[in-house]
Design a protein around this motif. Structure first.
Motif: not given
Ligand SMILES: C[S@@+](CC[C@H](N)C(=O)[O-])C[C@H]1O[C@@H](n2cnc3c(N)ncnc32)[C@H](O)[C@@H]1O
Length: 188
Positions: A22-24, A48, A54, A73-74, A100-102, A120, A122, A129
């Protein structure tokens, strides 16, 4: 360095399309890259990372400007892919990738340190966030939240929050079916 960055970017773009990462979107990448370039952002925070597509888009315009990006990134799989990709792009000195967990990590970051924050992660945690990131943003600069049209229904409370708190925000349609929310932090 530009060619190295562009090669990785193109490879990731194709990989993302073929593997439904799910990249931009291309339109969003172009819009955000221009935004970063024209405003000379120097210290970016991203929530994310995924495989870092991105962020490498931003990197493309910022390598000449003494920039720095911190991205959280988690998923360990995505985090490791991102580490590999920044090395291949040759931009590891400009980036800090945090696994880790953002929601736990953002509060540990320095207040008032970032001039551009890209959210970007969850979708249903977008409001959390935003609230956690707000003190980390330099006054007068911006937070951008992705996918706010297509996934508005998942972003429970976000629109109400920005309205109720009279935040200076704009929803911008970027491509056919989606867009971003740009929120500007007041100077005082
Ligand atoms: C939509 S993708 C990001 C795409 C990226 N920005 C890009 O365009 O290339 C969302 C990412 O956020 C991560 N993610 C979601 N919630 C998170 C959180 N609470 N903490 C850390 N990472 C998280 C997911 O594992 C996923 O890889």
């Amino acid at each position: 360095m530009k060619k190295q960055v562009n090669d990785v970017l193109e490879r990731l773009r194709v990989f993302g399309i073929e593997n439904s990462v799910p990249n931009i979107t291309d339109e969003n990448a172009e819009f955000l890259t221009n935004l970063v370039r024209t405003n000379w952002y120097k210290n970016i925070l991203e929530i994310g990372t995924a495989n870092w597509y991105s962020t490498i888009c931003f990197a493309d315009s910022l390598t000449d400007l003494g920039w720095h990006i911190t991205s959280i990134e988690f998923s360990i799989l995505s985090h490791n892919q991102a580490i590999d990709n920044i090395k291949k792009a040759g931009v590891e000195n400009y980036c800090k990738l945090i696994h880790g967990q953002a929601l736990d990590i953002i509060p540990t970051l320095e207040d008032g340190a970032y001039d551009f924050i890209f959210i970007d992660g969850m979708k249903r945690r977008s409001i959390d966030f935003l609230q956690l990131c707000w003190p980390k943003l330099v006054q007068g600069w911006i937070v951008v939240i992705d996918d706010v049209i297509k996934f508005r229904h998942k972003m429970v409370g976000l629109y109400e929050y920005v309205e109720d708190n009279k935040l200076n925000y704009e929803v911008k349609q970027i491509d056919e079916d989606d867009g971003i929310m740009i929120i500007k932090k007041p100077l005082i």
